[in-house]
Motif scaffolding. Structure first.
Motif, short mmCIF file in Angstrom:
data_model
loop_
_atom_site.label_atom_id
_atom_site.label_comp_id
_atom_site.label_asym_id
_atom_site.label_seq_id
_atom_site.Cartn_x
_atom_site.Cartn_y
_atom_site.Cartn_z
N LEU A 384 0.67 -1.13 0.06
CA LEU A 384 -0.03 -0.13 -0.07
C LEU A 384 0.75 1.37 -0.19
O LEU A 384 0.53 2.26 -0.74
CB LEU A 384 -0.92 0.08 1.10
CG LEU A 384 -2.09 -1.10 1.33
CD1 LEU A 384 -2.85 -1.08 2.63
CD2 LEU A 384 -3.05 -0.61 0.17
N ALA A 385 1.82 1.17 0.78
CA ALA A 385 2.77 2.46 0.88
C ALA A 385 3.52 2.63 -0.59
O ALA A 385 3.78 3.89 -1.01
CB ALA A 385 3.78 2.23 1.94
N GLU A 386 3.92 1.51 -1.11
CA GLU A 386 4.81 1.75 -2.53
C GLU A 386 3.69 1.91 -3.59
O GLU A 386 3.92 2.58 -4.58
CB GLU A 386 5.39 0.36 -2.67
CG GLU A 386 6.53 0.20 -1.86
CD GLU A 386 7.43 -0.95 -2.00
OE1 GLU A 386 6.72 -1.85 -2.84
OE2 GLU A 386 8.26 -1.16 -1.32
N ALA A 387 2.43 1.88 -3.36
CA ALA A 387 1.44 1.80 -4.61
C ALA A 387 1.42 3.27 -4.89
O ALA A 387 1.39 3.76 -6.29
CB ALA A 387 0.00 1.56 -4.21
N ASP A 388 1.81 4.26 -3.85
CA ASP A 388 1.68 5.83 -4.27
C ASP A 388 3.06 6.39 -4.20
O ASP A 388 3.13 7.60 -3.91
CB ASP A 388 0.49 6.61 -3.38
CG ASP A 388 -0.94 6.21 -3.54
OD1 ASP A 388 -1.20 6.12 -5.04
OD2 ASP A 388 -1.73 5.86 -2.83
#
Length: 428
Positions: A384-388
């Motif tokens: 989730l952190a790397e998605a944005d």
């Protein structure tokens, strides 16, 4: 199919042998008959020459003298005017091949050969042709069986591969057979297997992620509903219900994000948002759980930070870290916000034993867990952190310090922020 290939190959070979064999038999038969006729005629001419030579020299013409000039199985009749006829060999019975030649001195030589000898030679030739044809048929059978096996075995293998794909085993086999068309089918099946494997992996991962991402907000929601059931104060009920409705909205956002990512994992919804609001929201949501456990959750650090990302995803990451601290940590849980370069950082730490030394950075891998949990929480949080464009890291193992790094709107945060701590502790 193998039988059809063998039968069709044999049919072609038999047709070819029949056409060329019959033609060869006709040609050979005529050639043997013509050769026999020419041979008889040549012997008759030779005998006429010898008879004329002996007549010119005044020599006698006898069967003993001329017998050496004729083939053993042939018959010759020599008629000379004024002399008794001379016969060499036995007169054949039945059908014969004959040649009669007349000399210049009135002599007549007739040479005969029984047609049965020619027929025997023709028969021997036919036997040779039949033997060659039989060998050709045998070779054709062997080659047809090998070719049928070479073609049907790959087809059977490809059928098994397709059946495995249909039964849910998408492992590619990477087998090739040396036949371009079959290798092309194998390439397509292997590519399909890889696509199916990726789809199944994505579906399984979506199911695992969904179960984990939905569990945290549902847990928070259940805690709020439990707070409502335990109070009679209308104002408290109203406040808790308002917070619960907010959690329902965030739960809907999680569901929508999961569906969006399942359709297109590259689709993002990063926006500029108030990081303080997300941190404050998480502290309020988890305060009842920490109060029930007799523990405190506090925040400190720089305020009025604006970060770039998906608020719902950031909240989910923080909720995962806070829940892990509640389940596996000890003492006070602290959320600290700070700035490093062009990034806003949220650190989550507690006074617990931390991450086991043998795990280290592997704690973010799926199915890796040091305390009998699913091992999905931190892995999903990192995704989730790397998605944005952010990242989630373990800065320290004992005591544990997890840090969420987000891009920051450096020109938009309010300068009146400070490092004044705010805490929410369990009531004494």
């Amino acid at each position: 199919m193998r039988r059809r290939l063998i039968n069709s190959t044999l049919a072609v070979v038999l047709v070819v042998i029949a056409v060329f064999g019959v033609s060869l038999v006709i040609v050979e038969t005529r050639t043997i008959q013509a050769g026999a006729q020419e041979s008889v005629g040549a012997e008759a001419v030779r005998l006429v020459g010898m008879v004329e030579s002996r007549l010119s020299g005044g020599e006698k013409i006898t069967a003993e003298v001329l017998a050496e000039q004729i083939t053993t199985d042939r018959y010759a009749l020599i008629e000379v005017p004024g002399h008794a006829p001379v016969q060499i060999g036995s007169r054949p019975s039945g059908d014969v091949i004959a040649s009669t030649v007349h000399g210049e001195q009135g002599e007549t030589v007739t040479v005969q050969e029984p047609r049965s000898a020619v027929s025997a030679e023709i028969g021997r030739t036919l036997l040779i042709i039949l033997a060659v044809a039989a060998l050709a048929i045998l070779a054709a059978v062997i080659l047809a069986v090998r070719q049928a096996r070479r073609l049907t075995a790959p087809l059977t293998d490809l059928a098994e591969t397709a059946e495995r794909l249909g039964s849910g085993d998408p492992r590619p086999r990477h087998r090739r057979y040396g036949v371009h068309e079959l290798d092309r089918v194998a390439d397509v099946l292997d590519a399909s297997a890889e696509r199916i494997a990726r789809m199944l992996t994505a579906e399984r991962r979506l199911a695992a992620d969904a179960s984990h991402q939905l569990r945290t907000p549902l847990t928070a929601l259940s805690m709020r509903l439990e707070e409502i059931t335990l109070t009679d104060d209308p104002e408290t009920v109203k406040e808790e219900a308002t917070i619960a409705l907010g959690q329902v909205d965030r739960l809907s956002d999680v569901v929508q994000r999961l569906l969006t990512n399942s359709r297109d994992p590259r689709s993002g919804s990063a926006v500029a948002f108030d990081l303080d609001e997300v941190v404050k929201q998480q502290i309020e949501e988890w305060r009842p759980a920490y109060r029930s456990a007799g523990r405190a959750i506090v925040r400190s650090g720089k305020k009025n930070l604006r970060a770039v990302g998906t608020p719902g995803a950031v909240a989910q990451v923080l909720a995962t870290l806070i829940e892990n601290s509640l389940m596996h940590g000890d003492g006070t849980v602290a959320l600290r916000t700070r700035v490093t370069g062009n990034q806003a950082v949220v650190e989550v730490t507690d006074a617990g034993p931390g991450v086991p030394p043998d795990l280290g950075s592997r704690v973010f891998e799926r199915t890796v867990s040091g305390r009998n949990s699913t091992g999905l929480g931190l892995a999903v949080a990192r995704d989730l952190a790397e998605a944005d464009g952010g990242r989630l890291e373990l800065l320290q193992q004992e005591p544990p310090v997890f840090a969420l790094f987000l891009s920051r709107e450096s020109e938009q945060y309010r300068p009146d922020g400070g490092d004044e701590p705010e805490s929410a502790t369990a009531p004494r």
